[in-house]
Design a protein around this motif. Structure first.
Motif, mmCIF file in Angstrom:
data_model
loop_
_atom_site.group_PDB
_atom_site.id
_atom_site.type_symbol
_atom_site.label_atom_id
_atom_site.label_comp_id
_atom_site.label_asym_id
_atom_site.label_seq_id
_atom_site.Cartn_x
_atom_site.Cartn_y
_atom_site.Cartn_z
ATOM 1 N N VAL A 169 0.837 -1.204 0.000
ATOM 2 C CA VAL A 169 0.000 0.000 0.000
ATOM 3 C C VAL A 169 0.870 1.250 0.000
ATOM 4 C CG1 VAL A 169 -1.618 1.353 1.384
ATOM 5 C CG2 VAL A 169 -1.997 -1.094 1.082
ATOM 6 N N MET A 170 1.911 1.243 0.822
ATOM 7 C CA MET A 170 2.829 2.371 0.903
ATOM 8 C C MET A 170 3.503 2.618 -0.445
ATOM 9 S SD MET A 170 5.736 2.943 3.829
ATOM 10 C CE MET A 170 6.365 1.277 3.562
ATOM 11 N N ALA A 171 3.926 1.544 -1.131
ATOM 12 C CA ALA A 171 4.582 1.690 -2.430
ATOM 13 C C ALA A 171 3.619 2.239 -3.485
ATOM 14 C CB ALA A 171 5.148 0.347 -2.882
ATOM 15 N N ILE A 172 2.371 1.784 -3.454
ATOM 16 C CA ILE A 172 1.379 2.258 -4.432
ATOM 17 C C ILE A 172 1.076 3.736 -4.228
ATOM 18 C CG2 ILE A 172 -1.023 2.027 -5.171
ATOM 19 C CD1 ILE A 172 -0.794 -0.961 -4.555
ATOM 20 N N ILE A 173 0.897 4.139 -2.966
ATOM 21 C CA ILE A 173 0.591 5.549 -2.695
ATOM 22 C C ILE A 173 1.757 6.447 -3.093
ATOM 23 C CG2 ILE A 173 0.079 7.220 -0.875
ATOM 24 C CD1 ILE A 173 -1.451 5.106 0.594
ATOM 25 N N ASN A 174 2.975 6.007 -2.804
ATOM 26 C CA ASN A 174 4.141 6.828 -3.137
ATOM 27 C C ASN A 174 4.414 6.874 -4.633
ATOM 28 O OD1 ASN A 174 4.685 7.567 -0.495
ATOM 29 N ND2 ASN A 174 6.023 5.818 -0.132
ATOM 30 N N ALA A 175 3.800 5.975 -5.397
ATOM 31 C CA ALA A 175 3.971 5.985 -6.851
ATOM 32 C C ALA A 175 2.874 6.773 -7.557
ATOM 33 C CB ALA A 175 4.005 4.552 -7.382
ATOM 34 N N ARG A 176 1.964 7.394 -6.798
ATOM 35 C CA ARG A 176 0.866 8.119 -7.429
ATOM 36 C C ARG A 176 1.382 9.440 -8.015
ATOM 37 N NH1 ARG A 176 1.193 9.925 -2.429
ATOM 38 N NH2 ARG A 176 0.407 11.998 -1.886
ATOM 39 N N PRO A 177 0.824 9.905 -9.122
ATOM 40 C CA PRO A 177 1.227 11.201 -9.680
ATOM 41 C C PRO A 177 0.767 12.349 -8.788
ATOM 42 C CG PRO A 177 0.115 9.829 -11.333
ATOM 43 C CD PRO A 177 -0.120 9.196 -10.000
#
Length: 321
Positions: A169-177
């Motif tokens: 979840v942390m990786a997905i959020i940090n990859a958001r534009p």
């Protein structure tokens, strides 16, 4: 509407100014027994960088002060020391400040976990709109985690599985534009928080000087600095310009003053039963606008003082009139 806090507009190392909150819980299997399994609950502490909007998540086993302090120490050990912490006025946060010896009323950076300065700023009670920068990310984390749990079906969670899901979840959020994705073929890179976090830079100040794209073919430290400098340039040019939109609270209104008679809103009671209070102290912002006040309310013959945002009160009689 107030101006944005200065720590949201300053290009500082990641997680220098941090907003945090707790969400959950989730049921996990702690041990197998003859009769089945013993379950317990887990919560998560979400830390978000106020400027880069990066996210860090730590799991805790209970909503206690000691567990929260452990999560805070883990966060500082991984992401480095912070200068400013912002949070809602939760009982676990108040207890952590008291146990750590952090004076939340002192504007100077005085005490910190490892003898470093840190200021903890609490929002007034019943003012969730003042913590929108981390409340929104908690909603994003919940939606991602719910989708992951839906895919796993009826699988029982363990602490290890939940910890792994939180990392994803942390990786997905940090990859958001952070801004709209450009259709320009000359700008294929998307501005995301992970662009800065994955450069492995430390929390110390960057070396002084100017860096150019030619430095990418030079020394390793110049490569890292050039990429970080590119992030901050795009952050200032593309991201900051999107933060100044004010779609509400644009009308000019008189400030609430000491001596005003007000109604204290209470969602648990009918409007006719809202208590009447007297404003005893105001807290002007840097723009001289009052957005939170202390008011005295008498309930059952006992006088009590509450700290509330002005959105939670209704002015009945102004002291100026």
């Amino acid at each position: 509407m107030a101006d944005l806090p200065a720590d949201r507009l300053t290009s500082e190392p990641p997680f220098t100014s941090v907003g945090l909150d707790v969400f959950g819980p989730w049921n996990v299997i702690t041990r197998r027994t003859r009769g089945g399994s013993a379950d317990s609950k887990r919560w998560a502490v979400l830390f978000t960088c106020m400027s880069t909007r990066a996210v860090h998540i730590e799991l805790i086993e209970s909503m206690s002060t000691s567990r929260f302090i452990n999560a805070l120490r883990c966060f500082f050990s991984i992401r480095g020391p912070a200068k400013v912490l912002r949070s809602d006025r939760g009982t676990n946060f108040i207890g952590a400040c008291r146990e750590l010896g952090i004076d939340t009323n002192d504007s100077e950076l005085t005490k910190y976990l490892s003898d470093k300065g840190c200021t903890w700023i609490f929002n007034p009670p019943h003012s969730s709109h003042m913590g929108g920068s981390w409340e929104r990310l908690i909603g994003v984390a919940r939606r991602i985690l719910d989708a992951m749990l839906f895919q796993t079906g009826s699988t029982r969670l363990t602490h290890e599985v939940l910890s792994t899901l939180m990392s994803e979840v942390m990786a997905i959020i940090n990859a958001r534009p952070l801004v709209s994705v450009s259709t320009d073929p000359d700008m294929p890179a998307i501005l995301t928080p992970s662009m800065l976090l994955t450069q492995k830079t430390n929390a110390s100040s960057a070396p002084s000087g100017y860096f150019h794209m030619n430095d990418l073919h030079g020394k390793q430290w110049k490569q890292v600095q050039c990429l970080a400098d590119t992030f901050w340039k795009r952050w200032r040019q593309e991201y900051l310009t999107t933060l100044q939109r004010r779609r509400k609270w644009t009308a000019e209104k008189p400030n609430v003053k000491v001596g005003d008679v007000v109604l204290l809103k209470d969602s648990q009671t009918h409007r006719n039963d809202w208590p009447v209070g007297l404003v005893v102290k105001t807290f002007p912002s840097t723009d001289e606008k009052v957005r939170k006040v202390e008011l005295k309310v008498v309930k059952q013959g006992i006088a009590k003082v509450f700290l509330r945002p002005i959105s939670e009160i209704v002015v009945l009689l102004s002291e100026a009139s």
